[in-house]
Design a protein around this motif. Structure first.
Motif, PDB file in Angstrom:
ATOM      1  N   LEU A 135       9.868   5.005   4.028  1.00 34.15           N
ATOM      2  CA  LEU A 135      10.728   5.982   3.594  1.00 34.15           C
ATOM      3  C   LEU A 135      10.690   6.978   4.658  1.00 34.15           C
ATOM      4  O   LEU A 135      11.403   7.986   4.573  1.00 34.15           O
ATOM      5  N   HIS A 136       9.711   7.275   5.608  1.00 37.92           N
ATOM      6  CA  HIS A 136       9.409   7.880   6.540  1.00 37.92           C
ATOM      7  C   HIS A 136       9.284   9.236   6.097  1.00 37.92           C
ATOM      8  O   HIS A 136       9.824  10.365   6.335  1.00 37.92           O
ATOM      9  N   ILE A 137       8.472   9.249   4.994  1.00 39.13           N
ATOM     10  CA  ILE A 137       7.422  10.371   4.595  1.00 39.13           C
ATOM     11  C   ILE A 137       6.135  10.248   4.332  1.00 39.13           C
ATOM     12  O   ILE A 137       5.833   9.148   4.701  1.00 39.13           O
ATOM     13  N   SER A 138       5.602  11.184   3.974  1.00 37.13           N
ATOM     14  CA  SER A 138       4.118  11.390   3.776  1.00 37.13           C
ATOM     15  C   SER A 138       3.599  10.643   2.615  1.00 37.13           C
ATOM     16  O   SER A 138       4.329  10.432   1.526  1.00 37.13           O
ATOM     17  N   GLU A 139       2.356   9.945   2.601  1.00 38.97           N
ATOM     18  CA  GLU A 139       1.738   9.333   1.574  1.00 38.97           C
ATOM     19  C   GLU A 139       1.620  10.429   0.408  1.00 38.97           C
ATOM     20  O   GLU A 139       1.652   9.985  -0.606  1.00 38.97           O
ATOM     21  N   THR A 140       1.214  11.570   0.916  1.00 39.56           N
ATOM     22  CA  THR A 140       1.250  12.547  -0.382  1.00 39.56           C
ATOM     23  C   THR A 140       2.333  12.618  -1.230  1.00 39.56           C
ATOM     24  O   THR A 140       2.558  12.698  -2.408  1.00 39.56           O
ATOM     25  N   TYR A 141       3.510  12.919  -0.470  1.00 34.56           N
ATOM     26  CA  TYR A 141       4.719  12.785  -1.190  1.00 34.56           C
ATOM     27  C   TYR A 141       5.148  11.828  -2.026  1.00 34.56           C
ATOM     28  O   TYR A 141       5.803  11.901  -3.205  1.00 34.56           O
ATOM     29  N   THR A 181       0.939  -1.170   0.149  1.00 30.48           N
ATOM     30  CA  THR A 181      -0.006  -0.069  -0.077  1.00 30.48           C
ATOM     31  C   THR A 181       0.942   1.196   0.108  1.00 30.48           C
ATOM     32  O   THR A 181       2.090   1.024   0.185  1.00 30.48           O
ATOM     33  N   LEU A 182       0.329   2.301  -0.222  1.00 30.73           N
ATOM     34  CA  LEU A 182       0.856   3.578  -0.393  1.00 30.73           C
ATOM     35  C   LEU A 182       1.357   3.976   1.272  1.00 30.73           C
ATOM     36  O   LEU A 182       2.425   4.411   1.261  1.00 30.73           O
ATOM     37  N   ASP A 183       0.588   3.594   2.131  1.00 32.27           N
ATOM     38  CA  ASP A 183       0.964   3.902   3.413  1.00 32.27           C
ATOM     39  C   ASP A 183       2.276   3.129   4.007  1.00 32.27           C
ATOM     40  O   ASP A 183       3.135   3.431   4.574  1.00 32.27           O
ATOM     41  N   MET A 184       2.432   1.864   3.382  1.00 31.44           N
ATOM     42  CA  MET A 184       3.652   1.013   3.562  1.00 31.44           C
ATOM     43  C   MET A 184       4.824   1.493   3.160  1.00 31.44           C
ATOM     44  O   MET A 184       5.909   1.868   3.649  1.00 31.44           O
ATOM     45  N   ALA A 220       5.273   4.810   2.325  1.00 32.88           N
ATOM     46  CA  ALA A 220       5.556   6.068   2.864  1.00 32.88           C
ATOM     47  C   ALA A 220       6.338   5.893   4.375  1.00 32.88           C
ATOM     48  O   ALA A 220       6.942   6.296   4.754  1.00 32.88           O
ATOM     49  N   LYS A 221       5.915   4.792   5.188  1.00 34.14           N
ATOM     50  CA  LYS A 221       6.379   4.283   6.327  1.00 34.14           C
ATOM     51  C   LYS A 221       7.874   3.891   6.054  1.00 34.14           C
ATOM     52  O   LYS A 221       8.846   4.261   7.013  1.00 34.14           O
TER      53      LYS A 221
END
Length: 296
Positions: A213-219, A205-208, A210-211
């Motif tokens: 990379l330690h950045i936001s899902e939007t980024y 998932t996008l959330d996985m 993002a976590k």
């Protein structure tokens, strides 16, 4: 079809022991191989013998000096001419080996373009072939002797050198296929891309990402749109459907099994996305491609 697909999760000669380099190299000799795919990279050099290798349904000629790069989950099978034995250096490794240097993204990002922008197999000749053969021989020598100081570092260096030479020759064969020059600030995106390619057959998932990379899902979402022209979900779906399409025409696995093998959690979603991308249902696609040359 009468094709059984083998999945190899672990490298030959490798160990899951903590701290051991996820790398193997040996000289293999056989007239044919079973249809298979695996979660690690396969990088080979043909020493002698000739034949064909099918990679995701595309036939590639193999002769002495031919080098092939097979990313994880690419379906492949080798058949020799007239049953002769083909001998080759066979190098297997985890892609993570290549990402230790801050300068690695200058070239490792291009490995994800093999099979699309760059060919999966390249015929080396003359001095280039001799140089590559020598690099494989040096890798084998280092691998077989676990005692020398700096062995793992030497293996990673020689492997990187061989892969860079492969990319240079592959790009030189088709100047129009050279990728865009790397822009500053792209390293985060290529880290994300590496993660996606390593895990797209799993729940992803996008959330996985993002976590990780330690950045936001939007980024993450914005990076994928800017760099690929597609949303994150569309990019992942494309990877999964391309893999599923290869399995449909290369194996006898059921459509439901293929759906789960390629990362879809629901057969209904798999059917819908497959038709959106390929313009046919999985069954229609399989039937339409049964008689393609080289796949029977």
């Amino acid at each position: 079809m009468n094709k059984k697909l083998e999945h190899y999760e672990f490298m030959e000669g490798s160990s899951s022991r903590e701290g051991q380099l996820p790398f193997y190299i040996g000289i293999h000799a056989y007239p044919t191989t079973v249809l298979n795919y695996h979660s690690f990279v396969e990088f080979t050099y043909i020493i002698d013998g000739s034949g064909y290798q099918s990679i995701n349904g595309t036939l590639h000629r193999m002769e002495p000096g031919t080098i092939s790069f097979l990313p994880p989950y690419h379906i492949h099978q080798m058949t020799s001419d007239n049953g002769c034995v083909i001998r080759k250096y066979c190098c297997l490794f985890d892609m993570n080996l290549l990402f230790g240097s801050p300068y690695a993204s200058e070239w490792t990002e291009q490995l994800y373009q093999i099979g699309t922008v760059f060919p999966s197999s390249v015929a080396f000749c003359g001095e280039e072939a001799a140089k590559m053969k020598n690099l494989f021989a040096q890798l084998l020598m280092e691998y077989r002797n676990p005692e020398p100081r700096g062995r793992n570092h030497m293996i990673c260096n020689k492997l990187s050198e061989a892969l860079i030479l492969f990319l240079r020759i592959a790009a030189a064969g088709d100047p129009a296929a050279k990728p865009n020059e790397r822009e500053d600030g792209n390293s985060l995106f290529w880290t994300a891309l590496h993660y996606v390619h390593a895990h797209y057959t799993e729940r992803l998932t996008l959330d996985m990402v993002a976590k990780y990379l330690h950045i936001s899902e939007t980024y993450v979402s914005r990076m994928f749109r800017e760099k690929t022209g597609r949303s994150f979900l569309v990019y992942v779906h494309q990877l999964r459907i391309n893999s599923a399409a290869s399995m449909l025409i290369m194996t006898d696995r059921t459509i439901m099994d293929i759906a789960f093998d390629t990362g879809f959690e629901s057969p209904r979603t798999f059917y819908r996305v497959f038709k959106e991308i390929k313009g046919q249902s999985p069954k229609e696609y399989r039937n339409a491609n049964l008689c393609r040359p080289g796949l029977s």
